[in-house]
Design a protein around this motif. Structure first.
Motif, PDB file in Angstrom:
ATOM      1  N   LYS A  73      32.132   6.711  29.729  1.00 31.64           N
ATOM      2  CA  LYS A  73      31.608   5.402  30.142  1.00 31.64           C
ATOM      3  C   LYS A  73      30.115   5.286  29.831  1.00 31.64           C
ATOM      4  O   LYS A  73      29.648   4.242  29.363  1.00 31.64           O
ATOM      5  N   VAL A  74      29.370   6.366  30.082  1.00 27.90           N
ATOM      6  CA  VAL A  74      27.940   6.358  29.768  1.00 27.90           C
ATOM      7  C   VAL A  74      27.742   6.226  28.259  1.00 27.90           C
ATOM      8  O   VAL A  74      26.891   5.459  27.797  1.00 27.90           O
ATOM      9  N   SER A  75      28.530   6.953  27.492  1.00 28.87           N
ATOM     10  CA  SER A  75      28.440   6.861  26.029  1.00 28.87           C
ATOM     11  C   SER A  75      28.725   5.449  25.558  1.00 28.87           C
ATOM     12  O   SER A  75      28.041   4.939  24.664  1.00 28.87           O
ATOM     13  N   GLN A  76      29.727   4.817  26.136  1.00 22.81           N
ATOM     14  CA  GLN A  76      30.054   3.439  25.761  1.00 22.81           C
ATOM     15  C   GLN A  76      28.904   2.501  26.122  1.00 22.81           C
ATOM     16  O   GLN A  76      28.567   1.604  25.353  1.00 22.81           O
ATOM     17  N   SER A  77      28.286   2.718  27.260  1.00 22.58           N
ATOM     18  CA  SER A  77      27.144   1.883  27.652  1.00 22.58           C
ATOM     19  C   SER A  77      25.981   2.049  26.680  1.00 22.58           C
ATOM     20  O   SER A  77      25.315   1.070  26.321  1.00 22.58           O
ATOM     21  N   VAL A  78      25.742   3.282  26.246  1.00 20.60           N
ATOM     22  CA  VAL A  78      24.675   3.531  25.274  1.00 20.60           C
ATOM     23  C   VAL A  78      24.998   2.819  23.961  1.00 20.60           C
ATOM     24  O   VAL A  78      24.135   2.166  23.365  1.00 20.60           O
ATOM     25  N   LEU A  79      26.239   2.933  23.506  1.00 21.04           N
ATOM     26  CA  LEU A  79      26.623   2.253  22.266  1.00 21.04           C
ATOM     27  C   LEU A  79      26.532   0.733  22.398  1.00 21.04           C
ATOM     28  O   LEU A  79      26.135   0.048  21.449  1.00 21.04           O
ATOM     29  N   ASP A  80      26.869   0.206  23.557  1.00 17.93           N
ATOM     30  CA  ASP A  80      26.730  -1.243  23.780  1.00 17.93           C
ATOM     31  C   ASP A  80      25.262  -1.665  23.681  1.00 17.93           C
ATOM     32  O   ASP A  80      24.944  -2.695  23.089  1.00 17.93           O
ATOM     33  N   LEU A  81      24.377  -0.859  24.261  1.00 19.89           N
ATOM     34  CA  LEU A  81      22.948  -1.163  24.188  1.00 19.89           C
ATOM     35  C   LEU A  81      22.457  -1.107  22.746  1.00 19.89           C
ATOM     36  O   LEU A  81      21.713  -1.980  22.294  1.00 19.89           O
ATOM     37  N   VAL A  82      22.889  -0.090  22.006  1.00 27.64           N
ATOM     38  CA  VAL A  82      22.497   0.022  20.598  1.00 27.64           C
ATOM     39  C   VAL A  82      22.982  -1.196  19.821  1.00 27.64           C
ATOM     40  O   VAL A  82      22.239  -1.765  19.010  1.00 27.64           O
ATOM     41  N   ALA A  83      24.208  -1.629  20.077  1.00 30.65           N
ATOM     42  CA  ALA A  83      24.744  -2.808  19.389  1.00 30.65           C
ATOM     43  C   ALA A  83      23.934  -4.058  19.745  1.00 30.65           C
ATOM     44  O   ALA A  83      23.659  -4.887  18.865  1.00 30.65           O
ATOM     45  N   ASP A  84      23.549  -4.188  21.004  1.00 25.74           N
ATOM     46  CA  ASP A  84      22.742  -5.345  21.419  1.00 25.74           C
ATOM     47  C   ASP A  84      21.370  -5.331  20.748  1.00 25.74           C
ATOM     48  O   ASP A  84      20.859  -6.372  20.330  1.00 25.74           O
ATOM     49  N   VAL A  85      20.757  -4.147  20.629  1.00 23.72           N
ATOM     50  CA  VAL A  85      19.453  -4.040  19.978  1.00 23.72           C
ATOM     51  C   VAL A  85      19.579  -4.388  18.496  1.00 23.72           C
ATOM     52  O   VAL A  85      18.752  -5.132  17.952  1.00 23.72           O
ATOM     53  N   LYS A  86      20.624  -3.868  17.844  1.00 24.10           N
ATOM     54  CA  LYS A  86      20.831  -4.192  16.427  1.00 24.10           C
ATOM     55  C   LYS A  86      21.035  -5.684  16.235  1.00 24.10           C
ATOM     56  O   LYS A  86      20.484  -6.283  15.311  1.00 24.10           O
ATOM     57  N   LYS A  87      21.814  -6.283  17.119  1.00 25.75           N
ATOM     58  CA  LYS A  87      22.067  -7.728  17.019  1.00 25.75           C
ATOM     59  C   LYS A  87      20.752  -8.497  17.163  1.00 25.75           C
ATOM     60  O   LYS A  87      20.477  -9.416  16.380  1.00 25.75           O
ATOM     61  N   ALA A  88      19.946  -8.124  18.145  1.00 22.72           N
ATOM     62  CA  ALA A  88      18.659  -8.805  18.353  1.00 22.72           C
ATOM     63  C   ALA A  88      17.738  -8.593  17.152  1.00 22.72           C
ATOM     64  O   ALA A  88      17.024  -9.515  16.734  1.00 22.72           O
ATOM     65  N   TYR A  89      17.766  -7.407  16.568  1.00 21.24           N
ATOM     66  CA  TYR A  89      16.944  -7.105  15.395  1.00 21.24           C
ATOM     67  C   TYR A  89      17.350  -7.999  14.227  1.00 21.24           C
ATOM     68  O   TYR A  89      16.500  -8.614  13.571  1.00 21.24           O
ATOM     69  N   TYR A  90      18.654  -8.070  13.964  1.00 23.38           N
ATOM     70  CA  TYR A  90      19.122  -8.889  12.844  1.00 23.38           C
ATOM     71  C   TYR A  90      18.912 -10.381  13.107  1.00 23.38           C
ATOM     72  O   TYR A  90      18.664 -11.144  12.174  1.00 23.38           O
ATOM     73  N   GLU A  91      18.999 -10.792  14.346  1.00 29.12           N
ATOM     74  CA  GLU A  91      18.702 -12.192  14.663  1.00 29.12           C
ATOM     75  C   GLU A  91      17.236 -12.509  14.388  1.00 29.12           C
ATOM     76  O   GLU A  91      16.921 -13.593  13.891  1.00 29.12           O
ATOM     77  N   LEU A  92      16.354 -11.562  14.690  1.00 24.49           N
ATOM     78  CA  LEU A  92      14.936 -11.762  14.395  1.00 24.49           C
ATOM     79  C   LEU A  92      14.700 -11.807  12.890  1.00 24.49           C
ATOM     80  O   LEU A  92      13.969 -12.665  12.390  1.00 24.49           O
ATOM     81  N   GLN A  93      15.332 -10.893  12.149  1.00 24.97           N
ATOM     82  CA  GLN A  93      15.189 -10.928  10.690  1.00 24.97           C
ATOM     83  C   GLN A  93      15.697 -12.248  10.128  1.00 24.97           C
ATOM     84  O   GLN A  93      15.068 -12.840   9.258  1.00 24.97           O
ATOM     85  N   SER A  94      16.819 -12.693  10.631  1.00 26.41           N
ATOM     86  CA  SER A  94      17.390 -13.961  10.178  1.00 26.41           C
ATOM     87  C   SER A  94      16.459 -15.132  10.498  1.00 26.41           C
ATOM     88  O   SER A  94      16.254 -16.023   9.660  1.00 26.41           O
ATOM     89  N   ALA A  95      15.899 -15.131  11.686  1.00 29.43           N
ATOM     90  CA  ALA A  95      14.972 -16.203  12.075  1.00 29.43           C
ATOM     91  C   ALA A  95      13.735 -16.204  11.185  1.00 29.43           C
ATOM     92  O   ALA A  95      13.231 -17.268  10.807  1.00 29.43           O
ATOM     93  N   GLN A  96      13.259 -15.012  10.832  1.00 23.82           N
ATOM     94  CA  GLN A  96      12.087 -14.938   9.954  1.00 23.82           C
ATOM     95  C   GLN A  96      12.411 -15.465   8.555  1.00 23.82           C
ATOM     96  O   GLN A  96      11.611 -16.187   7.959  1.00 23.82           O
ATOM     97  N   GLU A  97      13.574 -15.100   8.025  1.00 28.50           N
ATOM     98  CA  GLU A  97      13.956 -15.605   6.701  1.00 28.50           C
ATOM     99  C   GLU A  97      14.170 -17.112   6.733  1.00 28.50           C
ATOM    100  O   GLU A  97      13.786 -17.822   5.803  1.00 28.50           O
ATOM    101  N   SER A  98      14.756 -17.593   7.803  1.00 27.41           N
ATOM    102  CA  SER A  98      14.956 -19.038   7.941  1.00 27.41           C
ATOM    103  C   SER A  98      13.609 -19.759   7.999  1.00 27.41           C
ATOM    104  O   SER A  98      13.433 -20.818   7.384  1.00 27.41           O
ATOM    105  N   SER A  99      12.667 -19.177   8.701  1.00 26.79           N
ATOM    106  CA  SER A  99      11.330 -19.775   8.793  1.00 26.79           C
ATOM    107  C   SER A  99      10.642 -19.776   7.429  1.00 26.79           C
ATOM    108  O   SER A  99       9.966 -20.748   7.069  1.00 26.79           O
ATOM    109  N   ASN A 100      10.806 -18.705   6.667  1.00 25.90           N
ATOM    110  CA  ASN A 100      10.235 -18.668   5.315  1.00 25.90           C
ATOM    111  C   ASN A 100      10.821 -19.782   4.449  1.00 25.90           C
ATOM    112  O   ASN A 100      10.098 -20.447   3.698  1.00 25.90           O
ATOM    113  N   THR A 101      12.129 -19.981   4.562  1.00 22.24           N
ATOM    114  CA  THR A 101      12.786 -21.054   3.810  1.00 22.24           C
ATOM    115  C   THR A 101      12.276 -22.416   4.263  1.00 22.24           C
ATOM    116  O   THR A 101      11.978 -23.286   3.436  1.00 22.24           O
ATOM    117  N   GLN A 102      12.158 -22.606   5.576  1.00 24.03           N
ATOM    118  CA  GLN A 102      11.652 -23.886   6.101  1.00 24.03           C
ATOM    119  C   GLN A 102      10.200 -24.123   5.681  1.00 24.03           C
ATOM    120  O   GLN A 102       9.801 -25.262   5.420  1.00 24.03           O
TER     121      GLN A 102
END
Length: 185
Positions: free
Chosen positions: A42-71
């Motif tokens: 269960k602890v391992s799954q929680s750690v993996l969930d956190l890692v997935a959330d961080v990756k998602k937030a990271y890619y959302e930030l990258q996407s927002a930056q690229e979108s801003s460059n396009t805009q």
């Protein structure tokens, strides 16, 4: 038996209780180990969930930056188009309706650019929150400005479902919980 004499120890009960404890000790140990394994998973799954959330937030930030460059590029292009349209209007080559359309597109481009900048701030705040950064520390970091390219090859699909199930911690937790229940019975 009931002890006689009000307060005497029933030695027969104490010996049989100790004997039962000794017989059940390996079973209790296996159950405790299985419960520990469940907690670890269960602890391992929680750690993996956190890692997935961080990756998602990271890619959302990258996407927002690229979108801003396009805009930003669109905003510059619409600014140049508006400047050209104003000169054409002064020369009499376009009418006021066409000039108004260029002005409207320029204003819409400004709004979209400001929205993309806001999206960057929201994504940065989300990633900072996941990383546990606050105050000035949340502003002193950066990320790659470009998204990674897609891999050239797809992963092999043979036994993909079996591998996925074997590696899922939530599935392993359920399997371990079933083992614990079997041991208790």
């Amino acid at each position: 038996r009931v002890p006689q004499g009000g307060g005497a120890i029933n030695a027969e009960f104490a010996v049989s209780q100790d004997f039962m404890d000794m017989l059940l000790m390996p079973l209790r140990r296996r159950v405790a180990q299985a419960q520990l394994d469940v907690i670890k998973l269960k602890v391992s799954q929680s750690v993996l969930d956190l890692v997935a959330d961080v990756k998602k937030a990271y890619y959302e930030l990258q996407s927002a930056q690229e979108s801003s460059n396009t805009q930003s590029t669109i905003l510059k292009a619409s600014e140049y188009a508006l400047d050209l349209a104003e000169r054409q209007y002064k020369a009499g080559n376009i009418n006021s309706v066409e000039l108004g359309q260029h002005k409207a597109f320029f204003e819409e481009s400004k709004i979209q650019f400001m929205k993309s900048e806001l999206d960057i701030r929201i994504a940065e705040e989300s990633l900072s929150r996941f990383l546990g950064l606050k105050g000035k520390a949340s502003k002193n970091w950066g990320i790659k400005s470009k998204l990674d390219d897609l891999p050239n090859l797809d992963p092999p699909v043979e036994d993909l479902e079996l591998v996925a199930l074997e590696r899922r911690f939530d599935y392993q937790v359920v399997v371990k919980q079933i083992e614990v229940l079997k041991e208790k019975i």
